[in-house]
Design an enzyme around this catalytic site. Structure first.
Site, mmCIF file in Angstrom:
data_model
loop_
_atom_site.group_PDB
_atom_site.id
_atom_site.type_symbol
_atom_site.label_atom_id
_atom_site.label_comp_id
_atom_site.label_asym_id
_atom_site.label_seq_id
_atom_site.Cartn_x
_atom_site.Cartn_y
_atom_site.Cartn_z
ATOM 1 C CB VAL A 1 -0.959 -0.023 1.213
ATOM 2 C CG1 VAL A 1 -0.182 0.075 2.522
ATOM 3 C CG2 VAL A 1 -1.987 1.081 1.114
ATOM 4 C CD GLU A 2 2.553 5.169 -3.335
ATOM 5 O OE1 GLU A 2 3.084 6.058 -4.007
ATOM 6 O OE2 GLU A 2 2.959 3.994 -3.338
ATOM 7 C CB SER B 1 2.818 6.423 -8.186
ATOM 8 O OG SER B 1 1.840 6.534 -7.162
ATOM 9 C CG HIS C 1 6.299 5.165 -10.845
ATOM 10 N ND1 HIS C 1 6.087 6.373 -11.453
ATOM 11 C CD2 HIS C 1 5.070 4.625 -10.627
ATOM 12 C CE1 HIS C 1 4.786 6.562 -11.606
ATOM 13 N NE2 HIS C 1 4.155 5.519 -11.108
ATOM 14 C CG ASN D 1 -2.538 -0.030 -13.029
ATOM 15 O OD1 ASN D 1 -2.270 -1.192 -13.294
ATOM 16 N ND2 ASN D 1 -3.675 0.318 -12.471
ATOM 17 C CD GLU E 1 8.613 8.372 -13.558
ATOM 18 O OE1 GLU E 1 8.699 9.492 -14.067
ATOM 19 O OE2 GLU E 1 7.934 8.127 -12.538
ATOM 20 C CG ASN F 1 2.682 10.402 -11.892
ATOM 21 O OD1 ASN F 1 2.141 10.256 -12.986
ATOM 22 N ND2 ASN F 1 2.702 9.435 -10.986
#
Length: 741
Positions: free
Chosen positions: A401-402, A429, A450, A453, A462, A500
């Site tokens: 989980v982020e 990300s 990274h 998706n 990345e 991003n």
């Protein structure tokens, strides 16, 4: 008989000769200027020898000829259009001279014959292909059309429909397809190719095969009824028109050329092809796509260099069996690197394996994978709830989980289960790598990885370098990504990394337009017409409003002066109303499944009313050009800032990342290539016009310096360089008139 740097003409028994393509000190053959000059001279030498009865054309490489040397395109395309057309036509005469030899010629195609490689083969009378070989005219993928007679000869050899399909589609064809189309006269096993070609040559020389008729039909005009012409081109032309609307005109220009040239004899048809080739070569799309290809070659060269520093990769592991972790494990196994897939929940592991099974079944159904290979791939994924076997892994990808705290806890636990030299990569990300690395005892082994998706479909990865990350760890992860078929780009650790971060400015420009009363439907239409695969409102619906809002807030906080807070923006409004986009059926647009299960998009009736609550002064009229400028300028400026800050090492890497990561219009070639096309003086002028909108529109001092000096991110080729290159292309040869009868 003739020996150049890249071509030899060798005597064979029976009065035959072999014209062998063998590019010096290279693993492949290309038709660069020097090779073309040698081809002209070699053909002239053969023509001057009255005792020669036939020519066998071969390659000493594993491929036949992969096409032109694209590195020379910059010099060629810098020519004025008329001069480029004349140069192209003059090059074509080398193939005409070979085609007009008064003796049979057989081309033995042992591997890829692409672009100019197939065009060279088509100038021969007869062609034999190895069963493993492939042929094609992929120039449309570079925004171009064939320029060495491909449109003329293929349409006469294989028919108009096949020619249009191959040229406008740009995909290579198998040996069996080439045989069916009449492009190949015979197909044989690779080990038998030379002998099969020689047998055919002897038969032609003895009059058993009418090779003269094969050559003559390429010189003639073709008579075809208008209705048959329309039927042959209908479906292909529709696809070409769609590409043209995306500012990719090459396919449509090729289809129109095929139609117009069919009724002409060879010389007039080649003249027309040369003119259209020069015209399409001067388009923005061609320049952008060629540069994008060169950028990819630049990256591949880097991969090879880094590969020498990589640790050996025999076993990988993935922590977390969610959508990202499962996708990484599947892609790793598919590439031949077995992977341990660990999660704390059996249900997650089961779901991850089911997804891998689904993806493999799709590959088998599409004919891209054999059933036994699919089973082998699935067996290479080992789902588990514990750390068994982790001492044997060379690299671990964490995909939990982020959350910084969760990742730190998981990584601290896993580090003690690994060898001292195992590389750990975090798939994040938005979180800083150096923040996650605190507490690790071996931070030199830690790197960001990274993935985008969905992992199996998205090429970009990345690779994020932390303060303590070693060069060996970077090389190992780059090597892993390449092995998975990905295109890794190494970036510096910073909020949003590269892609991003730049995308955030694009999204913020969209939100600002909405605040000022712009219509989201017009914004989407304008940006799609400009070349984006979808407009920004549609993009937010696809990403998920909750995800996008969070990422924009996190990244903006890292660049508060250029990305100040937007407390009342459309993303937050949508999230507050539970309108998360496609995944819940409602966002800027409404979504429903049709009878076939396909997601259908429609305009949500209340979106305009909802957005009006954010508008400062009510609806306002914007021109499409103003929308495009306001959307694109912050993206260009942020790209320039990122490059100046060393977030990425080169313009080539930055543009490649944006093309692969967010669907940046391929006709533009990336933000920095697009800035070059506009000219930095024009970029700065537009920025100054919109400067009142905030720092996102303020060009850097370096950009102003580039505007003043006429500088570019990709330097132009000078006239002196063109003249020097042309001079260097003159052949150096040795003649020997011995012919073995």
């Amino acid at each position: 008989m003739f020996q150049g740097e890249n071509i030899k003409v060798l005597p064979l028994t029976g009065g035959f000769v072999e014209l062998r393509f063998d590019r010096r000190d290279e693993s492949i053959n290309k038709l660069d200027r020097r090779t073309m000059a040698e081809f002209r001279e070699a053909t002239a030498c053969i023509a001057a020898e009255p005792l020669v009865r036939g020519v066998l054309v071969t390659s000493a490489k594993d491929v036949f000829i992969v096409g032109a040397d694209i590195k020379e395109f910059g010099e060629l395309f810098a020519m004025p259009e008329r001069e480029l057309a004349s140069y192209t036509l003059a090059s074509n005469r080398a193939f005409c001279a070979f085609e007009d030899l008064g003796i049979p010629t057989v081309v033995a195609i042992n591997g890829f014959a692409l672009g100019g490689g197939l065009e060279m083969a088509l100038s021969g009378a007869l062609r034999v292909m190895a069963s493993s070989a492939k042929v094609g005219l992929p120039e449309v993928n570079l925004g171009l059309i064939p320029g060495f007679g491909g449109t003329v000869r293929l349409s006469r050899v294989a028919g108009l429909k096949t020619a249009a399909d191959w040229i406008a589609g740009g995909k290579p064809a198998s040996a069996s397809s080439a045989l069916e189309a009449g492009v190949a006269h015979e197909v044989c096993e690779p080990a038998l190719l030379r002998e099969a070609a020689l047998v055919l040559l002897r038969r032609a020389a003895c009059g058993e095969v009418d090779w003269r008729a094969e050559q003559q039909r390429k010189r003639n005009a073709v008579s075809i009824q208008e209705s048959a012409l329309a039927d042959a081109l209908a479906a292909i032309e529709d696809r070409a028109i769609q590409a043209d609307r995306r500012h990719l005109p090459a396919a449509l220009m090729a289809v129109n050329l095929l139609r117009d040239a069919l009724a002409l004899k060879r010389e007039a048809a080649l003249q027309l092809e040369s003119e259209v080739f020069a015209r399409v070569a001067k388009t923005q799309a061609a320049g952008s796509l060629v540069q994008a290809f060169l950028n990819e070659q630049h990256l591949k060269k880097q991969y090879r260099s880094l590969g020498q520093k990589s640790r050996k990769l025999e076993q990988a592991a993935v922590l977390g069996a969610g959508a990202m972790g499962g996708g990484i494990a599947y892609t790793s196994a598919l590439s031949g690197i077995p992977v341990l897939l660990k999660d704390i929940r059996k249900e997650a592991l089961d779901a991850g394996i089911r997804e891998a099974e689904r993806l493999l079944a799709r590959q088998v159904k599409a004919g891209r994978l054999k059933a036994e290979s699919a089973q082998t791939t699935l067996a290479a994924i080992s789902p588990q709830l514990d750390f068994a076997g982790f001492r044997e892994v060379d690299l671990v990808v964490e995909a939990v989980v982020e959350s910084v705290e969760v990742k730190k806890r998981v990584l601290s636990e896993i580090e003690s289960e690994l060898r001292d030299n195992t590389v750990i990569a975090s798939n994040t990300s938005s979180l800083l790598i150096d923040d996650i690395a605190t507490g690790l005892s071996r931070p030199e082994n830690f790197v960001g990885m990274h993935f985008f998706n969905p992992v199996p479909a998205m090429a970009l990865v990345e690779i994020v370098r932390g303060v303590h990350t070693s060069e060996e760890a970077i090389a190992t992860v780059v090597n892993y990504a390449v092995a998975m078929g990905k295109s890794p780009v190494v970036v510096k650790d910073c909020p949003g990394f590269l892609v991003n971060r730049i995308l955030t400015q694009y999204v913020r420009a969209f939100l600002l337009l909405l605040e000022e009363g712009a219509d989201f439907l017009q914004i989407d239409r304008a940006m799609e017409a400009f070349g984006w695969p979808m407009g920004p409102a549609s993009l937010q619906d696809v990403i998920g409003m909750d995800v996008s809002s969070h990422v924009v807030d996190v990244i903006s906080a890292g660049y508060s002066s250029r990305m100040p807070q937007m407390p009342h923006n459309a993303l937050r409004l949508m999230v507050s109303l539970g309108r998360h986009g496609q995944k819940c059926g409602l966002g800027f647009y409404a979504y429903e499944r049709d009878a076939g299960g396909k997601l259908a998009k429609s305009v949500a009736p209340d979106t305009h009313a909802l957005l009006s609550k954010l508008q400062r002064t009510g609806d306002r009229t914007f021109s499409d050009s103003e929308i495009v400028e306001r959307m694109m300028l912050p993206l260009i400026v942020e790209a320039a800032v990122a490059l100046e800050e060393g977030v990425v090492a080169s313009a080539a890497e930055l543009d490649t990342a944006l093309l692969l990561g967010i669907g940046f219009p391929s006709s533009l070639g990336g933000p920095l290539n697009y800035a070059d096309w506009l000219g930095m003086a024009e970029v700065v002028r537009q920025c100054d016009w919109y400067a009142g909108l905030g720092e996102a529109y303020i060009p850097t001092q370096a950009m102003r310096g580039m505007a003043r000096d006429g500088a570019r991110y990709y330097p132009r080729v000078s006239k002196a360089e063109i003249r020097s290159a042309m001079k260097a292309s003159q052949p150096h040869r040795v003649k020997d008139s011995s012919i073995t009868r």
